[in-house]
Design a protein around this motif. Structure first.
Motif, PDB file in Angstrom:
ATOM      1  N   VAL A   1      -0.621   9.980  -4.238  1.00 38.35           N
ATOM      2  CA  VAL A   1      -1.835   8.966  -3.662  1.00 38.35           C
ATOM      3  C   VAL A   1      -2.892   9.940  -3.468  1.00 38.35           C
ATOM      4  CG1 VAL A   1      -2.923   6.673  -2.303  1.00 38.35           C
ATOM      5  CG2 VAL A   1      -0.938   6.771  -3.687  1.00 38.35           C
TER       6      VAL A   1
ATOM      7  N   TYR B   1       1.275  -1.236   0.100  1.00 37.33           N
ATOM      8  CA  TYR B   1      -0.120  -0.076   0.231  1.00 37.33           C
ATOM      9  C   TYR B   1       1.154   1.204  -0.071  1.00 37.33           C
ATOM     10  CZ  TYR B   1      -4.128  -2.999   1.441  1.00 37.33           C
ATOM     11  OH  TYR B   1      -4.821  -4.192   1.778  1.00 37.33           O
TER      12      TYR B   1
ATOM     13  N   GLN C   1      -7.876   2.660   0.632  1.00 38.95           N
ATOM     14  CA  GLN C   1      -6.824   1.182   0.431  1.00 38.95           C
ATOM     15  C   GLN C   1      -7.609  -0.040   0.880  1.00 38.95           C
ATOM     16  OE1 GLN C   1      -2.842   2.376   1.180  1.00 38.95           O
ATOM     17  NE2 GLN C   1      -3.019   3.442  -1.001  1.00 38.95           N
TER      18      GLN C   1
ATOM     19  N   ASP D   1      -8.261   8.269  -0.517  1.00 35.09           N
ATOM     20  CA  ASP D   1      -8.517   7.212  -1.308  1.00 35.09           C
ATOM     21  C   ASP D   1      -8.822   6.062  -0.132  1.00 35.09           C
ATOM     22  OD1 ASP D   1      -8.636   7.442  -4.033  1.00 35.09           O
ATOM     23  OD2 ASP D   1      -7.173   6.897  -4.340  1.00 35.09           O
TER      24      ASP D   1
ATOM     25  N   THR E   1     -10.834   1.357   9.025  1.00 33.95           N
ATOM     26  CA  THR E   1     -10.052   2.031   7.853  1.00 33.95           C
ATOM     27  C   THR E   1      -8.342   2.089   8.657  1.00 33.95           C
ATOM     28  OG1 THR E   1     -10.175   4.332   7.701  1.00 33.95           O
ATOM     29  CG2 THR E   1     -11.593   2.936   6.457  1.00 33.95           C
TER      30      THR E   1
END
Length: 151
Positions: free
Chosen positions: A112, A44, A118, A116, A126
């Motif tokens: 990124v 990630y 992931q 967002d 999260t």
């Protein structure tokens, strides 16, 4: 072995502040290892806000352990500002993901996007949520350490 024959180091009582600081160190260590796991193993790519949160979390591992051996109550002075800064960044990141922050002030312009998501576990957990929880627990443990020590 009866209690009177115990070695000296086993008979000493551990201060409550040490235990609380150790708990904060343990949370910071697990959070740091988790962050490295997400980045290096799960691949990630961290956004800008994630990097800033890492900047607040990673030094806590070293600052807190330095205050444990020997225990120094003043470790709270050095660790709490890092935990508070990380908490603020993580809360802002969580608000950004939730859509509460206007589009005009989003900090991630390159790489990124900070909005967002992931990974999501259990429908609501999260990575920024984990960060808020970690920084909150660390801050609470440090505040209780300070309050216990000032008595």
């Amino acid at each position: 072995m009866n209690p009177s024959e115990r070695p000296d180091f086993l008979s000493k009582k551990v201060p409550v502040g040490w235990t609380l600081t150790f708990g904060a160190w343990l949370i910071a260590s697990v959070s740091t290892l988790g962050s490295l796991f997400f980045g290096e193993v799960m691949s990630y790519t961290p956004c800008v806000l994630c990097w800033y949160q890492r900047i607040a979390m990673f030094p806590l591992v070293f600052v807190l352990v330095a205050g444990l051996f020997p225990f120094d109550q003043r470790v709270v002075r050095y660790a709490l500002p890092l935990a508070a800064a990380g908490w603020g960044l993580a809360l802002f990141h969580l608000a950004l993901i939730a859509g509460w922050v206007p589009q005009a002030i989003k900090p991630c312009q390159q790489g990124v996007p900070c909005s967002d998501v992931q990974a999501v576990w259990f429908g609501f957990v999260t990575i920024p949520f984990l960060s808020v929880v970690s920084f909150s627990l660390i801050a609470v443990l440090l505040l209780v350490t300070h309050l216990k020590g000032s008595k």
